[in-house]
Design a protein around this motif. Structure first.
Motif, PDB file in Angstrom:
ATOM      1  N   SER A  60      54.691  39.718  39.540  1.00 18.38           N
ATOM      2  CA  SER A  60      53.821  38.561  39.693  1.00 18.38           C
ATOM      3  C   SER A  60      52.383  39.042  39.624  1.00 18.38           C
ATOM      4  CB  SER A  60      54.076  37.857  41.033  1.00 18.38           C
ATOM      5  OG  SER A  60      53.311  36.684  41.142  1.00 18.38           O
ATOM      6  N   GLY A  61      51.502  38.164  39.209  1.00 23.17           N
ATOM      7  CA  GLY A  61      50.092  38.521  39.116  1.00 23.17           C
ATOM      8  C   GLY A  61      49.269  37.366  38.591  1.00 23.17           C
ATOM      9  N   ARG A  62      48.023  37.634  38.369  1.00 22.00           N
ATOM     10  CA  ARG A  62      47.097  36.637  37.830  1.00 22.00           C
ATOM     11  C   ARG A  62      46.147  37.334  36.871  1.00 22.00           C
ATOM     12  NH1 ARG A  62      44.117  33.357  42.392  1.00 22.00           N
ATOM     13  NH2 ARG A  62      43.630  32.082  40.558  1.00 22.00           N
ATOM     14  N   GLU A  63      45.412  36.518  36.080  1.00 21.27           N
ATOM     15  CA  GLU A  63      44.409  37.110  35.194  1.00 21.27           C
ATOM     16  C   GLU A  63      43.235  37.654  36.001  1.00 21.27           C
ATOM     17  OE1 GLU A  63      45.449  33.712  34.508  1.00 21.27           O
ATOM     18  OE2 GLU A  63      47.094  34.726  33.482  1.00 21.27           O
ATOM     19  N   LYS A  64      43.001  37.087  37.181  1.00 23.82           N
ATOM     20  CA  LYS A  64      41.895  37.529  38.022  1.00 23.82           C
ATOM     21  C   LYS A  64      42.357  38.670  38.926  1.00 23.82           C
ATOM     22  CE  LYS A  64      39.766  32.934  38.126  1.00 23.82           C
ATOM     23  NZ  LYS A  64      39.313  31.820  38.993  1.00 23.82           N
ATOM     24  N   SER A  65      41.412  39.505  39.339  1.00 23.35           N
ATOM     25  CA  SER A  65      41.741  40.626  40.209  1.00 23.35           C
ATOM     26  C   SER A  65      40.873  40.595  41.454  1.00 23.35           C
ATOM     27  CB  SER A  65      41.543  41.952  39.458  1.00 23.35           C
ATOM     28  OG  SER A  65      40.200  42.075  39.019  1.00 23.35           O
ATOM     29  N   GLY A  66      41.161  41.491  42.398  1.00 23.25           N
ATOM     30  CA  GLY A  66      40.370  41.583  43.619  1.00 23.25           C
ATOM     31  C   GLY A  66      40.912  40.724  44.737  1.00 23.25           C
ATOM     32  N   PRO A  67      40.463  40.970  45.973  1.00 14.24           N
ATOM     33  CA  PRO A  67      41.005  40.249  47.130  1.00 14.24           C
ATOM     34  C   PRO A  67      40.724  38.757  47.098  1.00 14.24           C
ATOM     35  CG  PRO A  67      39.087  41.576  47.749  1.00 14.24           C
ATOM     36  CD  PRO A  67      39.462  41.991  46.364  1.00 14.24           C
ATOM     37  N   LEU A  68      39.617  38.345  46.487  1.00  7.90           N
ATOM     38  CA  LEU A  68      39.291  36.917  46.460  1.00  7.90           C
ATOM     39  C   LEU A  68      40.265  36.112  45.611  1.00  7.90           C
ATOM     40  CD1 LEU A  68      35.386  37.077  46.237  1.00  7.90           C
ATOM     41  CD2 LEU A  68      36.789  36.513  48.226  1.00  7.90           C
ATOM     42  N   ALA A  69      41.004  36.788  44.740  1.00  7.53           N
ATOM     43  CA  ALA A  69      42.004  36.101  43.917  1.00  7.53           C
ATOM     44  C   ALA A  69      43.368  36.044  44.601  1.00  7.53           C
ATOM     45  CB  ALA A  69      42.134  36.803  42.566  1.00  7.53           C
ATOM     46  N   ALA A  70      43.503  36.677  45.748  1.00 16.30           N
ATOM     47  CA  ALA A  70      44.807  36.808  46.408  1.00 16.30           C
ATOM     48  C   ALA A  70      45.250  35.505  47.069  1.00 16.30           C
ATOM     49  CB  ALA A  70      44.739  37.914  47.458  1.00 16.30           C
ATOM     50  N   THR A  71      46.570  35.326  47.118  1.00 16.43           N
ATOM     51  CA  THR A  71      47.171  34.188  47.820  1.00 16.43           C
ATOM     52  C   THR A  71      48.441  34.662  48.518  1.00 16.43           C
ATOM     53  OG1 THR A  71      48.515  33.487  45.933  1.00 16.43           O
ATOM     54  CG2 THR A  71      46.304  32.547  46.109  1.00 16.43           C
ATOM     55  N   LEU A  86      49.205  43.506  25.095  1.00 18.14           N
ATOM     56  CA  LEU A  86      48.447  44.070  23.987  1.00 18.14           C
ATOM     57  C   LEU A  86      48.481  43.144  22.771  1.00 18.14           C
ATOM     58  CD1 LEU A  86      49.301  47.876  24.133  1.00 18.14           C
ATOM     59  CD2 LEU A  86      47.061  46.817  24.431  1.00 18.14           C
ATOM     60  N   VAL A  87      49.625  42.538  22.499  1.00 21.29           N
ATOM     61  CA  VAL A  87      49.711  41.608  21.370  1.00 21.29           C
ATOM     62  C   VAL A  87      48.799  40.407  21.598  1.00 21.29           C
ATOM     63  CG1 VAL A  87      51.246  40.055  20.115  1.00 21.29           C
ATOM     64  CG2 VAL A  87      52.024  42.358  20.707  1.00 21.29           C
ATOM     65  N   ILE A 142      46.764  35.606  28.684  1.00 25.77           N
ATOM     66  CA  ILE A 142      46.772  36.859  29.448  1.00 25.77           C
ATOM     67  C   ILE A 142      45.761  37.867  28.930  1.00 25.77           C
ATOM     68  CG2 ILE A 142      49.137  36.618  30.280  1.00 25.77           C
ATOM     69  CD1 ILE A 142      50.064  38.420  28.040  1.00 25.77           C
ATOM     70  N   ALA A 143      45.162  37.597  27.775  1.00 26.98           N
ATOM     71  CA  ALA A 143      44.134  38.502  27.249  1.00 26.98           C
ATOM     72  C   ALA A 143      42.857  38.452  28.086  1.00 26.98           C
ATOM     73  CB  ALA A 143      43.809  38.164  25.795  1.00 26.98           C
ATOM     74  N   ALA A 144      42.774  37.513  29.027  1.00 28.31           N
ATOM     75  CA  ALA A 144      41.589  37.400  29.880  1.00 28.31           C
ATOM     76  C   ALA A 144      41.589  38.406  31.027  1.00 28.31           C
ATOM     77  CB  ALA A 144      41.495  35.980  30.449  1.00 28.31           C
ATOM     78  N   SER A 145      42.644  39.205  31.171  1.00 28.85           N
ATOM     79  CA  SER A 145      42.753  40.135  32.290  1.00 28.85           C
ATOM     80  C   SER A 145      41.748  41.274  32.188  1.00 28.85           C
ATOM     81  CB  SER A 145      44.172  40.699  32.362  1.00 28.85           C
ATOM     82  OG  SER A 145      45.113  39.671  32.579  1.00 28.85           O
ATOM     83  N   ASP A 146      41.516  41.939  33.312  1.00 30.08           N
ATOM     84  CA  ASP A 146      40.540  43.021  33.415  1.00 30.08           C
ATOM     85  C   ASP A 146      40.977  44.225  32.568  1.00 30.08           C
ATOM     86  OD1 ASP A 146      38.769  44.976  34.145  1.00 30.08           O
ATOM     87  OD2 ASP A 146      39.168  44.881  36.300  1.00 30.08           O
ATOM     88  N   PRO A 147      40.187  44.612  31.545  1.00 28.89           N
ATOM     89  CA  PRO A 147      40.571  45.752  30.700  1.00 28.89           C
ATOM     90  C   PRO A 147      40.740  47.047  31.481  1.00 28.89           C
ATOM     91  CG  PRO A 147      38.804  44.497  29.665  1.00 28.89           C
ATOM     92  CD  PRO A 147      38.964  43.965  31.058  1.00 28.89           C
ATOM     93  N   ARG A 148      39.922  47.275  32.499  1.00 32.12           N
ATOM     94  CA  ARG A 148      40.020  48.518  33.257  1.00 32.12           C
ATOM     95  C   ARG A 148      41.364  48.631  33.957  1.00 32.12           C
ATOM     96  NH1 ARG A 148      34.750  47.555  36.723  1.00 32.12           N
ATOM     97  NH2 ARG A 148      35.824  45.539  36.736  1.00 32.12           N
ATOM     98  N   MET A 149      41.825  47.522  34.512  1.00 32.90           N
ATOM     99  CA  MET A 149      43.128  47.525  35.174  1.00 32.90           C
ATOM    100  C   MET A 149      44.236  47.831  34.166  1.00 32.90           C
ATOM    101  SD  MET A 149      45.041  44.368  37.119  1.00 32.90           S
ATOM    102  CE  MET A 149      45.317  43.463  35.586  1.00 32.90           C
ATOM    103  N   TRP A 150      44.134  47.254  32.973  1.00 36.95           N
ATOM    104  CA  TRP A 150      45.184  47.440  31.981  1.00 36.95           C
ATOM    105  C   TRP A 150      45.156  48.825  31.357  1.00 36.95           C
ATOM    106  CZ3 TRP A 150      49.655  45.341  30.812  1.00 36.95           C
ATOM    107  CH2 TRP A 150      49.968  44.149  31.465  1.00 36.95           C
ATOM    108  N   ILE A 151      44.007  49.446  31.300  1.00 36.88           N
ATOM    109  CA  ILE A 151      43.970  50.833  30.843  1.00 36.88           C
ATOM    110  C   ILE A 151      44.761  51.706  31.809  1.00 36.88           C
ATOM    111  CG2 ILE A 151      42.458  52.831  30.562  1.00 36.88           C
ATOM    112  CD1 ILE A 151      40.355  50.894  29.417  1.00 36.88           C
ATOM    113  N   ASP A 152      44.612  51.467  33.114  1.00 33.79           N
ATOM    114  CA  ASP A 152      45.385  52.213  34.119  1.00 33.79           C
ATOM    115  C   ASP A 152      46.886  51.988  33.930  1.00 33.79           C
ATOM    116  OD1 ASP A 152      43.278  53.414  35.430  1.00 33.79           O
ATOM    117  OD2 ASP A 152      42.986  51.744  36.821  1.00 33.79           O
ATOM    118  N   ILE A 153      47.269  50.738  33.721  1.00 35.75           N
ATOM    119  CA  ILE A 153      48.691  50.408  33.582  1.00 35.75           C
ATOM    120  C   ILE A 153      49.273  51.042  32.325  1.00 35.75           C
ATOM    121  CG2 ILE A 153      50.304  48.514  33.131  1.00 35.75           C
ATOM    122  CD1 ILE A 153      48.487  46.744  34.889  1.00 35.75           C
TER     123      ILE A 153
END
Length: 361
Positions: free
Chosen positions: A114-125, A182-183, A212-223
């Protein structure tokens, strides 16, 4: 589980902490950025004060590249009775921990799907994981008490436990998550320098493909750095399909009837294989896909419109199985697509017409 330590207060860590707090667990929060831990604490996810002694479960929610190091540090200082991580790859961190010579009986790798396009604690639920699969990758060395703690975590987050081998998990998420991301990004990249007149024609289809292309690039580089092999293998297969599809489309331009027939057959093949794959995507609540009928309603972009539609459907005794909204270009209006059981569609249409709604075929 009475106490927990969440190390890493981004979207996943903070969401898990919120869910645990709601179930009465005392949660301690830690992060390499103290300000982020304070933000999570202010949201009600726990306290950023260090625990006085070992907690029941330590939950490491660090990027995949840092998971093994964070886990090793926590395990060496005896931070908890049990340890889990929630990274999106599982084989690599376990092998890193083994290489460090750590006793892994108190550790189990997990991954909430599970996840969202947004990151960080303010996006948490606190309900981020509700009804979603949560993969557990125990081994023969995993202590039963630790497995039970992990299952309790999944239960508190109202997720659905799924047991898998770590490497099988990594191949699976490459297929259903990493490669599609990536696609999606590659499709969205075609829009970067497109003419404005073309972009204004974007409809729901391109929105679905590029969401889903709106996600944080830095996070996806790690993944992706933690799971490059399986993703590259899948993209190689996609590239082969693309090559064949390009050839088929070129053939459709030919003046030769035989070549056009070959092109048509090639395009039909990829579309049919797409149909066959799409029907395997799980449906509502993870059950087998079901066929619904769509009732399309024209609405104005005004407060309360959706609430009225749902209320009118409820009064008609119709359950809305799914809903999508397609916004009209250049107009303050949109089309709401209500998915319902086929036998309920005529009832819903009649009820909505009686209440003044404009329906579209």
């Amino acid at each position: 589980m009475r106490t927990a330590l969440v190390i890493g207060t981004g979207l996943i860590g903070t969401s898990a902490a919120l869910a645990l707090v709601q179930r009465g667990v005392t949660v301690h929060l830690a992060d390499h950025d103290p300000a982020q831990a304070r933000t999570a604490a202010a949201l009600g996810a726990g306290t950023d004060e260090a625990p006085e002694g070992p907690v029941d479960l330590a939950i490491v929610a660090a990027p995949p590249a840092h998971v093994a190091g964070v886990l090793a540090d926590a395990m060496r200082r005896g931070a908890a009775r049990g340890y889990v991580d929630v990274a999106s790859v599982k084989g690599g961190p376990r092998r890193e921990l083994q290489a460090l010579g750590l006793d892994l009986s108190s550790y189990i790798g997990t991954h909430p799907m599970s996840g969202r396009e947004k990151s960080g604690p303010l996006a948490a639920t606190g309900d981020l994981f509700e009804g979603r699969p949560w993969v557990l990758t125990p081994t023969r060395d995993t202590d039963t008490e630790v497995l039970n703690l992990a299952l309790e975590l999944v239960s508190h987050c109202r997720a659905v436990p799924v047991v898998m081998d770590a490497d099988a998990h990594d191949r699976a998420v490459a297929l259903v998550s990493h490669m599609p991301h990536l696609v999606s990004s590659m499709v969205a990249a075609r829009l970067e320098h497109a003419e404005e007149a073309a972009v204004r024609l974007c409809g729901q289809g391109i929105r679905d493909v590029t969401r889903i292309a709106a996600s944080d690039p830095r996070m996806w580089i790690d993944i992706l750095s933690a799971n490059p092999g399986p993703v590259a293998d899948l993209l190689s297969d996609v590239a082969a399909d693309l090559g064949e599809t390009v050839e088929a489309l070129r053939a459709l331009q030919s003046s030769d009837e035989a070549k056009r027939c070959e092109g048509t057959a090639g395009i039909e093949d990829v579309l049919r294989r797409g149909n066959a794959g799409q029907v395997r995507v799980p449906g509502k609540h993870g059950s087998a896909p079901r066929v619904y009928e769509t009732v399309v309603v024209l609405i104005d972009d005004q407060p309360g419109q959706l609430a009225r539609i749902f209320a009118d459907a409820g009064r008609a005794g119709v359950n809305i199985e799914d809903v999508r909204i397609e916004h009209a270009t250049g107009q303050q209006a949109g089309l709401v697509q209500l998915s319902v059981e086929p036998k309920a569609a005529p009832v819903l249409k009649e009820a909505l017409r009686e209440r003044g709604w404009a329906l579209r075929q």
